[in-house]
Scaffold this motif. Structure first.
Motif, mmCIF file in Angstrom:
data_model
loop_
_atom_site.group_PDB
_atom_site.id
_atom_site.type_symbol
_atom_site.label_atom_id
_atom_site.label_comp_id
_atom_site.label_asym_id
_atom_site.label_seq_id
_atom_site.Cartn_x
_atom_site.Cartn_y
_atom_site.Cartn_z
ATOM 1 N N TRP A 153 0.843 -1.210 0.000
ATOM 2 C CA TRP A 153 0.000 0.000 0.000
ATOM 3 C C TRP A 153 0.872 1.251 0.000
ATOM 4 O O TRP A 153 0.735 2.122 -0.855
ATOM 5 N N PHE A 154 1.750 1.343 0.971
ATOM 6 C CA PHE A 154 2.563 2.551 1.102
ATOM 7 C C PHE A 154 3.547 2.690 -0.054
ATOM 8 O O PHE A 154 3.722 3.781 -0.596
ATOM 9 N N ASP A 155 4.190 1.593 -0.462
ATOM 10 C CA ASP A 155 5.169 1.669 -1.544
ATOM 11 C C ASP A 155 4.530 2.071 -2.871
ATOM 12 O O ASP A 155 5.064 2.912 -3.594
ATOM 13 N N LYS A 156 3.380 1.483 -3.199
ATOM 14 C CA LYS A 156 2.771 1.730 -4.503
ATOM 15 C C LYS A 156 2.020 3.060 -4.570
ATOM 16 O O LYS A 156 2.004 3.707 -5.615
ATOM 17 N N LEU A 157 1.400 3.474 -3.474
ATOM 18 C CA LEU A 157 0.598 4.700 -3.521
ATOM 19 C C LEU A 157 1.377 5.962 -3.172
ATOM 20 O O LEU A 157 0.973 7.059 -3.540
ATOM 21 N N TYR A 158 2.500 5.811 -2.457
ATOM 22 C CA TYR A 158 3.241 6.990 -2.024
ATOM 23 C C TYR A 158 4.665 7.039 -2.547
ATOM 24 O O TYR A 158 5.365 8.027 -2.331
ATOM 25 N N LYS A 164 7.828 8.589 4.807
ATOM 26 C CA LYS A 164 7.280 9.775 5.488
ATOM 27 C C LYS A 164 5.795 9.572 5.807
ATOM 28 O O LYS A 164 5.337 9.861 6.919
ATOM 29 N N ILE A 165 5.045 9.023 4.856
ATOM 30 C CA ILE A 165 3.610 8.801 5.063
ATOM 31 C C ILE A 165 3.385 7.706 6.102
ATOM 32 O O ILE A 165 2.475 7.803 6.934
ATOM 33 N N LYS A 166 4.235 6.668 6.102
ATOM 34 C CA LYS A 166 4.139 5.618 7.136
ATOM 35 C C LYS A 166 4.341 6.228 8.525
ATOM 36 O O LYS A 166 3.643 5.870 9.469
ATOM 37 N N GLU A 167 5.310 7.134 8.634
ATOM 38 C CA GLU A 167 5.571 7.770 9.930
ATOM 39 C C GLU A 167 4.366 8.614 10.374
ATOM 40 O O GLU A 167 3.999 8.586 11.557
ATOM 41 N N ARG A 195 -2.128 7.243 -8.164
ATOM 42 C CA ARG A 195 -2.859 6.089 -8.682
ATOM 43 C C ARG A 195 -1.946 5.224 -9.556
ATOM 44 O O ARG A 195 -0.861 5.644 -9.935
ATOM 45 N N LYS A 196 -2.414 4.064 -9.900
ATOM 46 C CA LYS A 196 -1.648 3.155 -10.753
ATOM 47 C C LYS A 196 -1.338 3.793 -12.104
ATOM 48 O O LYS A 196 -0.280 3.574 -12.676
ATOM 49 N N ASP A 197 -2.267 4.632 -12.610
ATOM 50 C CA ASP A 197 -2.059 5.299 -13.899
ATOM 51 C C ASP A 197 -1.177 6.545 -13.796
ATOM 52 O O ASP A 197 -0.986 7.248 -14.778
#
Length: 181
Positions: free
Chosen positions: A97-102, A108-111, A131-133
């Protein structure tokens, strides 16, 4: 397992276990059979299946993104897949989730997420999601957690923010025109 009809006409579910006793020379001696009434167990199993089906229907039809996190594994509803552009197969874990979306901002977002989690997610947070696109969208993210589970709700507010920005710009142009006259 099989059905039986009682004297009163009601049906019961029966579990059957049996074994054959043999003599020392291998010939049939006797049978040992145990019949158990599993009607209540069957009713409970049916009620559980129906409850799970209702819950699944509700979550799948929800017009908001919903993600269930259990022990690092994710269950993503259809609307969350629509918001992110990723399928449930694309994002199976918390790290996915975090790797693909951010992307490069994932740490930083995980923190931020962990800080919010430590404070029991005090309020929704607006975060940019890629997004994926490749399109970046503004997502309002709210979460609730308990032990090893969390429930995330996602709301794509990009169009709302764009409309608010366009309205502010229009008001500023109108004020400029009005003040110029």
């Amino acid at each position: 397992e099989f059905n039986m009809v009682r004297k009163d006409g009601s049906q019961v579910y029966i579990s059957f276990e049996g074994r054959i006793g043999k003599t020392t020379d291998g010939h049939f001696k006797q049978t040992h059979c145990t019949l158990s009434d599993i009607t209540e167990q069957r009713k409970a199993e049916k009620a559980l299946r129906e409850s799970e089906e209702r819950f699944r229907f509700m979550v799948e039809q929800l017009q908001a993104g919903a993600v269930l996190v259990e022990n690092q594994q994710l269950y993503i509803n259809k609307y969350a897949q629509k918001i992110t552009g990723f399928s449930a197969d694309d994002i199976k874990t918390y790290d996915d989730w975090f790797d693909k979306l951010y992307g490069k901002d994932s740490q930083k977002i995980k923190e931020l997420y962990m800080a919010d989690k430590d404070m029991a997610f005090p309020e929704p947070r607006i975060v940019p999601v890629t997004r994926k696109d490749g399109v970046v969208r503004s997502i309002e993210f709210a979460a609730y957690s308990e032990k090893d589970r969390a429930l995330w709700f996602l709301n794509d507010i990009t169009d709302k923010l764009d409309a608010e920005k366009a309205l502010r710009e229009s008001e500023e142009r109108f004020k400029s025109l009005h003040n110029a006259s």
